[in-house]
Design a protein around this motif. Structure first.
Motif: not given
Ligand code: ATP
Ligand code: MG
Length: 248
Positions: A181-183, A161-163, A197-201, A35-37
């Motif tokens: 959430d970066l996405n 960073l939630e699902d 929409v930013d890196n939490i760090t 998820a981090h990737g």
């Molecule tokens: P969704 O379930 O919301 O459709 P997903 O299945 O693509 O998204 P998940 O693994 O469920 O992704 O959720 C983790 C989310 O956190 C991802 O959208 C990812 O881009 C985001 N993310 C990961 N690392 C960071 C970070 N350091 N800061 C902010 N967002 C992050």
């Protein structure tokens, strides 16, 4: 790993190392690394900096957290690996409770995360004691457990960073949801009330500072934040960056 400060991607590699350490220390799981990737990829696309659009969401988030009756910050393994100290600071400034809530639940990992947060100054951590477990509907068994003193009775929940399934369930359960959430296209980003929409760090520091600086007048102002509009702007930033690279 020693990362030279002059390395063009030092900040991003440093953040990655924090997560790897969190994984080795039993805070994060393999799925969290993946998820981090995904997050790193979107961070690259937004330019690895806090955008004006993210700042706008941060201001709305600060106002919402400070004016909430029972705010809660939900912490998972990645969040605990990346910014435990900042989570505790944010909870103190906003009066938000901290609840450990894991996608891949494990009692041992919950305790390790709680210990890390306590080492960073947290007094009380919810989500650990099963006597206070409650279920929210619309989710499969393990993932629907929340703490009745925390998320269950909260009005505002920060779920970084939630699902998507969980965010949708929290919305159906009537919560005002804030996320990092970066996405900007993820289901969580699209479902939350306020998406940063930013890196939490990076963003969490600005969120803490904004909470400290918001004036009484600004807190009383009627919020004018439009999440959908703000998300579109983040998508346009990605499009612009891709176009610039394609034309270079
Ligand atoms: P969704 O379930 O919301 O459709 P997903 O299945 O693509 O998204 P998940 O693994 O469920 O992704 O959720 C983790 C989310 O956190 C991802 O959208 C990812 O881009 C985001 N993310 C990961 N690392 C960071 C970070 N350091 N800061 C902010 N967002 C992050
Ligand atoms: Mg998901």
């Amino acid at each position: 790993m020693l990362i030279p400060k002059t390395h063009p991607r030092a900040a991003s590699l440093y953040i990655r190392e924090k997560l790897v350490h969190g994984f080795r220390d039993g805070l994060a799981v393999e799925e969290g690394l993946l998820a981090h990737g995904r997050g790193e990829m979107f961070d690259y696309l937004i330019g690895e900096k806090t955008t004006k659009t993210a700042r706008k969401a941060i201001k709305a988030a600060a106002r919402t957290l400070l004016t909430a009756k029972s705010p809660v910050i939900s912490v998972n393994g990645n969040v605990a690996s990346l910014c435990p100290k900042e989570i505790v600071e944010l909870s103190k400034i906003t009066g938000a409770k901290i609840e450990v809530n894991l996608f891949y639940a494990s009692e041992k990992r919950k305790k390790t995360i709680a210990q890390t947060l306590k080492k960073n100054g947290a007094k009380e951590i919810l989500g650990i004691d099963s006597r206070f477990s409650k279920r929210i509907t619309k989710l499969d068994s393990a993932r629907r457990i929340v703490d009745k003193r925390g998320i269950f009775s909260a009005d505002v929940v920060l779920v970084p960073l939630e699902d998507g399934d969980r965010t949708i369930a929290l919305k159906k359960f009537g919560k005002n949801v804030i996320t990092f959430d970066l996405n900007p296209m993820s289901r969580t980003a699209q479902t939350a009330d306020i998406t940063i929409v930013d890196n939490i760090t990076r963003g969490i520091h600005l969120l803490i500072d904004t909470c400290k600086k918001l004036s009484k007048e600004e807190l009383e102002e009627k919020p004018k934040f439009d999440n959908k509009k703000n998300l579109k702007k983040s998508i346009l930033i990605i499009r612009k960056n891709l176009r610039r690279m394609a034309n270079a």
